[in-house]
Write a protein that holds these residues in place. Structure first.
Motif, PDB file in Angstrom:
ATOM      1  N   GLU A  69      -4.103   1.473   7.074  1.00 48.66           N
ATOM      2  CA  GLU A  69      -2.944   1.700   7.932  1.00 48.66           C
ATOM      3  C   GLU A  69      -3.145   2.978   8.735  1.00 48.66           C
ATOM      4  O   GLU A  69      -3.829   3.902   8.293  1.00 48.66           O
ATOM      5  N   ARG A  76      -5.597   5.305   6.544  1.00 43.90           N
ATOM      6  CA  ARG A  76      -5.335   5.481   5.116  1.00 43.90           C
ATOM      7  C   ARG A  76      -5.453   4.105   4.460  1.00 43.90           C
ATOM      8  O   ARG A  76      -4.907   3.129   4.991  1.00 43.90           O
ATOM      9  N   LYS A  78      -4.747   0.953   1.971  1.00 43.35           N
ATOM     10  CA  LYS A  78      -3.592   0.361   1.287  1.00 43.35           C
ATOM     11  C   LYS A  78      -4.003  -1.039   0.830  1.00 43.35           C
ATOM     12  O   LYS A  78      -5.124  -1.494   1.116  1.00 43.35           O
ATOM     13  N   HIS A  79      -3.112  -1.723   0.148  1.00 40.09           N
ATOM     14  CA  HIS A  79      -3.338  -3.130  -0.185  1.00 40.09           C
ATOM     15  C   HIS A  79      -2.362  -3.956   0.653  1.00 40.09           C
ATOM     16  O   HIS A  79      -1.177  -3.630   0.732  1.00 40.09           O
ATOM     17  N   CYS A  80      -2.892  -5.008   1.275  1.00 39.92           N
ATOM     18  CA  CYS A  80      -2.036  -5.897   2.071  1.00 39.92           C
ATOM     19  C   CYS A  80      -1.836  -7.187   1.273  1.00 39.92           C
ATOM     20  O   CYS A  80      -2.793  -7.930   1.048  1.00 39.92           O
ATOM     21  N   LEU A 112      -5.057   2.916  -5.296  1.00 35.38           N
ATOM     22  CA  LEU A 112      -4.204   2.892  -4.101  1.00 35.38           C
ATOM     23  C   LEU A 112      -2.745   3.130  -4.505  1.00 35.38           C
ATOM     24  O   LEU A 112      -2.360   2.873  -5.651  1.00 35.38           O
ATOM     25  N   ASP A 113      -1.939   3.581  -3.556  1.00 38.87           N
ATOM     26  CA  ASP A 113      -0.537   3.844  -3.898  1.00 38.87           C
ATOM     27  C   ASP A 113       0.448   3.079  -3.019  1.00 38.87           C
ATOM     28  O   ASP A 113       1.654   3.293  -3.105  1.00 38.87           O
ATOM     29  N   HIS A 114      -0.068   2.214  -2.158  1.00 42.11           N
ATOM     30  CA  HIS A 114       0.819   1.564  -1.188  1.00 42.11           C
ATOM     31  C   HIS A 114       0.438   0.102  -1.018  1.00 42.11           C
ATOM     32  O   HIS A 114      -0.739  -0.208  -0.788  1.00 42.11           O
ATOM     33  N   ILE A 115       1.413  -0.776  -1.164  1.00 42.49           N
ATOM     34  CA  ILE A 115       1.209  -2.206  -0.884  1.00 42.49           C
ATOM     35  C   ILE A 115       2.232  -2.600   0.168  1.00 42.49           C
ATOM     36  O   ILE A 115       3.406  -2.207   0.073  1.00 42.49           O
ATOM     37  N   THR A 116       1.794  -3.335   1.175  1.00 43.84           N
ATOM     38  CA  THR A 116       2.755  -3.846   2.158  1.00 43.84           C
ATOM     39  C   THR A 116       2.661  -5.369   2.191  1.00 43.84           C
ATOM     40  O   THR A 116       1.627  -5.951   1.835  1.00 43.84           O
ATOM     41  N   ASP A 165       7.457  -1.840   2.379  1.00 45.63           N
ATOM     42  CA  ASP A 165       6.586  -0.826   1.802  1.00 45.63           C
ATOM     43  C   ASP A 165       6.863  -0.768   0.312  1.00 45.63           C
ATOM     44  O   ASP A 165       8.019  -0.579  -0.102  1.00 45.63           O
ATOM     45  N   TRP A 167       5.843   1.451  -2.641  1.00 42.36           N
ATOM     46  CA  TRP A 167       5.175   2.706  -3.029  1.00 42.36           C
ATOM     47  C   TRP A 167       5.017   2.660  -4.542  1.00 42.36           C
ATOM     48  O   TRP A 167       5.923   3.017  -5.291  1.00 42.36           O
TER      49      TRP A 167
END
Ligand SMILES: CC(C)(COP(=O)(O)OP(=O)(O)OC[C@H]1O[C@@H](n2cnc3c(N)ncnc32)[C@H](O)[C@@H]1OP(=O)(O)O)[C@@H](O)C(=O)NCCC(=O)NCCS
Length: 285
Positions: A69, A76, A78-80, A112-116, A165, A167
């Motif tokens: 992202e 940065r 992330k996981h999608c 990772l710390d973020h999945i969208t 998002d 987190w």
């Protein structure tokens, strides 16, 4: 019902079962079935496919892959998360939640710390799972994200989506996924707060909810936006009304997000389904 077994899927045979399950979840368009080789390529590159089995039969899966992202500090990781599907005979039994929970554990393990992911904001079951049960938040509205879709669940309506998002290292999410299940909220839980319903739907002929012409100006810390409790059934009965809901809520959500509101909760109460928008949060996390 025995509890389903959640497994990480890896083999071509397992991926073929995922192809078949997609046909049962998003019936109608063979072009939209993600083929086994795409899953294999993704999992060999950090992607994750997890399945839920009941008596050795695949009844649900979740699929996602690593993404990048753009942020003010540069790109940065992330996981999608791209797909979550449960066989129609096995919905509302917590299997979607269990698969997302497995995804949460694996992605945390990847560092990772973020999945969208995206979903249709008019689907109240998805909203309840994503926002209320999993603790995702949203302030991104994407018009016609996937163009004209062909599958049986989406054909004919602009494919507007919320991008949420998640987190995954925050207390908010850890609490929602912890052993002590959060009791569902109702509207009374917000009654002490300054809560502003933005509009009230009318009852149309056939007793389907119809969006009003206008909504109130957004002010205050919390705002409520009601959506139909069963949008798919409404769409089947009155397609023009479903389009009205799409265009009305598009305006409500875009206005709220551009005014700095964030979707932080979702409540089923009094037979209605409501997004809770919060203002004044300093961070989405
Ligand atoms: C969306 C989907 C993945 C959810 O899976 P699931 O296994 O049914 O989800 P869960 O049981 O974990 O959670 C659903 C929750 O929504 C609640 N719910 C059911 N119908 C609802 C409605 N009309 N409005 C609001 N909440 C609703 C359920 O009661 C449950 O909450 P609870 O556990 O507190 O009782 C599944 O319905 C599905 O495959 N849908 C079609 C494909 C799809 O939309 N995929 C996601 C986008 S890619």
């Amino acid at each position: 019902m025995p509890a389903p077994v959640i497994k990480i899927l890896e083999t071509p045979e397992e991926m073929t079962a995922v192809e078949e399950l997609q046909r049962q979840v998003w019936h109608g368009s063979e072009t939209d079935v993600v083929p086994a080789h795409v899953f294999i390529a993704a999992i060999h590159n950090g992607g994750i496919v997890a399945g839920a089995y009941l008596e050795n039969r695949l009844i649900g899966f979740v699929f996602g892959f690593p993404g990048i992202e753009k942020t003010p500090d540069g790109p940065r990781p992330k996981h999608c998360s791209h797909m979550l599907g449960i066989h129609p005979d096995h919905r509302d039994g917590g299997i979607g939640f269990a698969l997302k929970r497995a995804q949460w554990q694996i992605v945390r393990h990847q560092g990772l710390d973020h999945i969208t992911w995206t979903y249709d904001p008019l689907l109240s079951r998805n909203a309840y799972l994503n926002i209320a049960k999993l603790g995702a938040v949203c302030n991104t509205y994407r018009r016609a994200e996937y163009g004209d879709m062909r599958d049986g669940l989406n054909a004919g309506l602009p494919s507007d989506r919320f991008q949420v998002d998640w987190w995954i290292n925050t207390r908010r999410v850890e609490r929602r996924l912890g052993k002590r299940v959060r009791k569902p909220l109702n509207l009374d839980h917000f009654s002490q707060a300054e809560l502003q319903p933005l509009y009230a739907p009318h009852a149309s002929t056939g007793n389907l909810p119809r969006p009003p012409e206008h909504f109130s100006p957004l002010e205050g810390k919390l705002a409520l936006a009601e959506i139909p409790s069963d949008f798919n059934a409404l769409k089947e009965k009155d397609f023009a009304l479903a389009r009205d809901w799409r265009f009305f809520t598009r305006e409500v959500f875009e206005t709220a997000f551009s005014a700095g509101y964030i979707v932080t909760d979702f409540v089923n109460d009094h037979g209605g389904s409501f997004y809770v928008f919060s203002n004044g949060e300093t961070t989405l996390q």
